[in-house]
Design an enzyme around this catalytic site. Structure first.
Site, mmCIF file in Angstrom:
data_model
loop_
_atom_site.group_PDB
_atom_site.id
_atom_site.type_symbol
_atom_site.label_atom_id
_atom_site.label_comp_id
_atom_site.label_asym_id
_atom_site.label_seq_id
_atom_site.Cartn_x
_atom_site.Cartn_y
_atom_site.Cartn_z
ATOM 1 N N LYS A 16 -13.289 -16.489 14.000
ATOM 2 C CA LYS A 16 -14.610 -17.098 13.806
ATOM 3 C C LYS A 16 -15.341 -17.236 15.154
ATOM 4 O O LYS A 16 -14.740 -17.061 16.221
ATOM 5 C CB LYS A 16 -14.437 -18.449 13.102
ATOM 6 C CG LYS A 16 -13.919 -18.311 11.657
ATOM 7 C CD LYS A 16 -13.701 -19.685 11.010
ATOM 8 C CE LYS A 16 -13.184 -19.564 9.588
ATOM 9 N NZ LYS A 16 -12.903 -20.908 8.987
ATOM 10 N N TYR A 57 -18.742 -16.870 1.270
ATOM 11 C CA TYR A 57 -18.194 -18.183 0.927
ATOM 12 C C TYR A 57 -18.788 -18.733 -0.369
ATOM 13 O O TYR A 57 -18.843 -19.957 -0.554
ATOM 14 C CB TYR A 57 -18.399 -19.156 2.078
ATOM 15 C CG TYR A 57 -17.395 -18.977 3.201
ATOM 16 C CD1 TYR A 57 -16.040 -19.251 3.001
ATOM 17 C CD2 TYR A 57 -17.780 -18.553 4.460
ATOM 18 C CE1 TYR A 57 -15.110 -19.098 4.023
ATOM 19 C CE2 TYR A 57 -16.856 -18.400 5.495
ATOM 20 C CZ TYR A 57 -15.524 -18.677 5.266
ATOM 21 O OH TYR A 57 -14.597 -18.530 6.276
ATOM 22 N N PHE A 65 -18.974 -29.332 2.623
ATOM 23 C CA PHE A 65 -18.951 -28.656 3.922
ATOM 24 C C PHE A 65 -19.604 -27.280 3.880
ATOM 25 O O PHE A 65 -19.608 -26.566 4.878
ATOM 26 C CB PHE A 65 -17.511 -28.528 4.441
ATOM 27 C CG PHE A 65 -16.583 -27.772 3.515
ATOM 28 C CD1 PHE A 65 -16.584 -26.396 3.459
ATOM 29 C CD2 PHE A 65 -15.689 -28.468 2.701
ATOM 30 C CE1 PHE A 65 -15.734 -25.700 2.614
ATOM 31 C CE2 PHE A 65 -14.831 -27.778 1.846
ATOM 32 C CZ PHE A 65 -14.852 -26.386 1.803
ATOM 33 N N ASN A 123 -12.632 -24.144 12.968
ATOM 34 C CA ASN A 123 -11.172 -24.076 13.066
ATOM 35 C C ASN A 123 -10.664 -22.679 13.446
ATOM 36 O O ASN A 123 -9.499 -22.373 13.244
ATOM 37 C CB ASN A 123 -10.533 -24.573 11.766
ATOM 38 C CG ASN A 123 -10.955 -23.744 10.557
ATOM 39 O OD1 ASN A 123 -11.725 -22.805 10.702
ATOM 40 N ND2 ASN A 123 -10.451 -24.095 9.402
ATOM 41 N N HIS A 126 -9.848 -17.475 9.826
ATOM 42 C CA HIS A 126 -9.800 -17.422 8.366
ATOM 43 C C HIS A 126 -8.713 -16.458 7.945
ATOM 44 O O HIS A 126 -8.467 -15.460 8.621
ATOM 45 C CB HIS A 126 -11.143 -16.932 7.809
ATOM 46 C CG HIS A 126 -11.081 -16.501 6.375
ATOM 47 N ND1 HIS A 126 -11.131 -17.383 5.334
ATOM 48 C CD2 HIS A 126 -10.913 -15.273 5.821
ATOM 49 C CE1 HIS A 126 -11.025 -16.714 4.189
ATOM 50 N NE2 HIS A 126 -10.894 -15.432 4.465
ATOM 51 N N GLU A 137 -12.215 -9.607 0.016
ATOM 52 C CA GLU A 137 -12.696 -9.787 1.391
ATOM 53 C C GLU A 137 -12.536 -8.508 2.221
ATOM 54 O O GLU A 137 -13.366 -8.221 3.088
ATOM 55 C CB GLU A 137 -11.965 -10.975 2.031
ATOM 56 C CG GLU A 137 -12.351 -12.296 1.372
ATOM 57 C CD GLU A 137 -11.439 -13.452 1.731
ATOM 58 O OE1 GLU A 137 -11.654 -14.553 1.179
ATOM 59 O OE2 GLU A 137 -10.498 -13.281 2.542
HETATM 60 P P1 RTP Z 1 -10.279 -20.182 5.344
HETATM 61 O O1 RTP Z 1 -10.828 -19.936 3.956
HETATM 62 O O2 RTP Z 1 -11.358 -20.174 6.421
HETATM 63 O O3 RTP Z 1 -9.106 -19.319 5.697
HETATM 64 O O4 RTP Z 1 -9.694 -21.654 5.394
HETATM 65 P P2 RTP Z 1 -8.849 -22.412 4.312
HETATM 66 O O5 RTP Z 1 -8.579 -21.560 3.108
HETATM 67 O O6 RTP Z 1 -7.690 -22.990 5.040
HETATM 68 O O7 RTP Z 1 -9.865 -23.571 3.940
HETATM 69 P P3 RTP Z 1 -10.974 -23.623 2.782
HETATM 70 O O8 RTP Z 1 -10.713 -24.833 1.970
HETATM 71 O O9 RTP Z 1 -11.076 -22.289 2.090
HETATM 72 O O10 RTP Z 1 -12.286 -23.877 3.635
HETATM 73 C C1 RTP Z 1 -12.990 -22.787 4.185
HETATM 74 C C2 RTP Z 1 -13.474 -23.157 5.550
HETATM 75 O O11 RTP Z 1 -14.461 -24.177 5.437
HETATM 76 C C3 RTP Z 1 -14.437 -24.974 6.601
HETATM 77 N N1 RTP Z 1 -14.217 -26.362 6.231
HETATM 78 N N2 RTP Z 1 -14.837 -27.363 6.813
HETATM 79 N N3 RTP Z 1 -14.129 -30.851 6.182
HETATM 80 C C4 RTP Z 1 -14.816 -29.808 6.654
HETATM 81 O O12 RTP Z 1 -15.748 -29.934 7.383
HETATM 82 C C5 RTP Z 1 -14.379 -28.472 6.257
HETATM 83 N N4 RTP Z 1 -13.469 -28.184 5.331
HETATM 84 C C6 RTP Z 1 -13.371 -26.826 5.316
HETATM 85 C C7 RTP Z 1 -13.321 -24.461 7.493
HETATM 86 O O13 RTP Z 1 -13.894 -23.541 8.417
HETATM 87 C C8 RTP Z 1 -12.435 -23.756 6.491
HETATM 88 O O14 RTP Z 1 -11.632 -22.791 7.132
HETATM 89 MG MG MG Z 2 -10.107 -20.453 2.056
#
Ligand code: RTP
Ligand code: MG
Length: 159
Positions: A16, A57, A65, A123, A126, A137
């Site tokens: 990212k 997304y 978020f 973070n 992804h 994707e």
């Molecule tokens: P990713 O899709 O990016 O691999 O991450 P993930 O599955 O671990 O997390 P996901 O629940 O799919 O969330 C996608 C991305 O949204 C951002 N996020 N921000 N509390 C917050 O501000 C928050 N929660 C999620 C993060 O960039 C997350 O990777």
């Molecule tokens: Mg995710």
């Protein structure tokens, strides 16, 4: 007896903008992923428009978020990578660590998000969360890449 290697799997990884803007950090991430025996099958550096980030997304539309996530991922360069490894989807998510950086820091201090992540949104990385999202994707970032054909040729080559 010969051990049977787990079949190769593909996943889509994103580096990212918080990491991609910093070449030193990008090199560190590439070093960690090759140490973990991922192969980089395709890669491109690109910046997503806001509508493209919203499409990527779409599953998170309506989450609290969503707006900050879309703003962030379209704010600067990304590296999009197709990674190959046995059990690539779970292995890459394991190497990234938990979504939330504070959790990553406490429970998986060696993980990439613990080391390089800044906040819950910024973070660093992804990874696809299922074979279905990996296929979607990979197609999103590499529409010309024939993932199934690539896997078939790789599997034929080791038999
Ligand atoms: P990713 O899709 O990016 O691999 O991450 P993930 O599955 O671990 O997390 P996901 O629940 O799919 O969330 C996608 C991305 O949204 C951002 N996020 N921000 N509390 C917050 O501000 C928050 N929660 C999620 C993060 O960039 C997350 O990777
Ligand atoms: Mg995710």
């Amino acid at each position: 007896a010969m051990s049977v290697p787990a079949p190769l799997q593909l996943t889509l990884a994103l580096i990212k903008p918080d990491i991609s803007a910093a070449p030193t950090l990008v090199r560190a991430v590439f070093a960690r992923l090759s140490a973990a025996e991922f192969r980089v099958v395709r890669s491109r550096r690109l910046t997503l428009s806001r509508p493209s980030a919203e499409a990527l997304y779409a599953e998170h539309a309506g989450r609290f978020f969503h707006n900050r996530l879309v703003t962030f991922v379209s704010s600067g360069p990304l590296w999009a990578l197709v990674l190959a490894r046995p059990d690539a989807i779970a292995a890459w998510r394991g190497l990234m660590g938990p979504t939330k950086v504070y959790r990553a820091v406490y429970s998986h201090p060696e993980s990439l998000r613990a080391v390089y992540g800044l906040t819950d949104t910024r973070n660093g990385l992804h990874g696809s969360d299922s074979p279905q999202s990996a296929a979607r994707e990979i197609e999103f970032f590499f529409p010309e890449f024939d993932a199934e054909g690539w896997l078939e040729r790789e599997r034929a080559a080791v038999e």
